[in-house]
Structures are given as C-alpha cells and as structure tokens.
Design a protein around this motif. Structure first.
Motif: not given
Length: 177
Positions: A124-131
C-alpha cells in the motif's frame, strides 16, 4: 523490495537458490500444491526447486513493485517457513493477487497472517489501492487467513485460472490498527 521486511517473528526477503531444500518442503508438499492457484504440479525434487527459485530470482528485478515473490524466514532460527507473492491476476492483468504458502510444519502458528500483513502494508506504500486473494472453496485455511488479514469477501468466480474460486479483497482502510 529495496530491503527485507521484518516483523516481530519474521523476515520477508528475496528467495535464493540456497533455499531449495526449505522451499521443497513447501512447494513439494502435496498438501500445499493441491491448493495452489494457478494449479500446478508439486515440485518433485531439490534440483527442480533450485530451477524454480533461480527463475523467480531472475524475474524479480524486472517486476514493477509491489509485484514479486519472497521467502518467509523465521527470525528466531533462520528457517524458511513459507513464501509470499504479489502478482497480476489473469486474464486481464488489472488486479493484483496476494498469495501465501507455508510448509505444513509451520501451519497454525500465525506466520501467514503476520507475513502477509507486513507485505500488504508495504504494497500500500507502492501506489496500490487494493489486493485480492483467491482460494478454492474447500480451502478453509486460506479463507480463514484472508479473513484474519481483514480481507472482505467479494464473491465467487471462474474468471481467474479457469478455476471456481472465492475472491477476497483488502484496501488500506480495511487494515485494522
């Protein structure tokens, strides 16, 4: 990852071909391989496992964060007890899948949740909004782990890997403090 992630009990780090014996206890176990998505045959021996780990290691530097595969090492004794991954889900390669695999001897000790939570927080610190996590409906261990991670059930689909799967999703707001 620029550096390994650590938790109270675990070190999440890149795989090494030197991890082949420990990795074979995971990916060579019929109890683990049976549940993997995409469906894959269990790794048969240490030489085959070294080849798999070498391929993963060669791919890793070319993957855009947060994608990759990592070993879960127990800090107390340096034993590799599992693996974590983040990869694009087929067929459209829009969604990122979070996956975890543990050696059967490490089941029931909270390592999957602890390691996957640290990896999720980093993602989530890597420009990821959801997994997303996908699990076969009968894989109660994976489903329970997804729920303990704060993942929300999305539904059931055959869209991924040509398998009927339960789909779970986590967003930053879903992570309990």
């Amino acid at each position: 990852m620029d550096m390994p992630l650590t938790t109270d009990r675990l070190l999440i780090r890149d795989w090494s071909v030197d991890d082949a014996e420990a990795a074979l206890e995971i990916y060579g176990s019929p109890d683990v391989a049976h549940w993997l998505t995409p469906a894959m045959e269990r790794v048969q021996d240490a030489a085959a496992m070294r080849a798999v780990l070498q391929a993963w290691g060669e791919c890793q530097p070319n993957l855009t964060p947060p994608r990759g595969r990592w070993a879960i090492e127990r800090r107390a004794d340096g034993a590799v007890v599992g693996g974590l991954g983040i990869r694009l889900l087929p067929p459209f390669e829009d969604d990122l899948e979070l996956s975890w695999q543990l050696a059967p001897s490490a089941w029931g000790q909270g390592y999957a949740v602890e390691g996957a939570r640290a990896l999720t927080e980093w993602a989530f610190t890597q420009d990821t909004d959801e997994l997303f996590a996908v699990a076969r409906p009968a894989n109660q261990r994976a489903i329970a782990t997804a729920k303990r991670l704060g993942m929300q059930w999305v539904g059931e689909t055959a869209k991924y890997y040509d398998l009927r799967l339960q789909v779970y999703r986590v967003r930053p707001a879903d992570l309990a403090p």
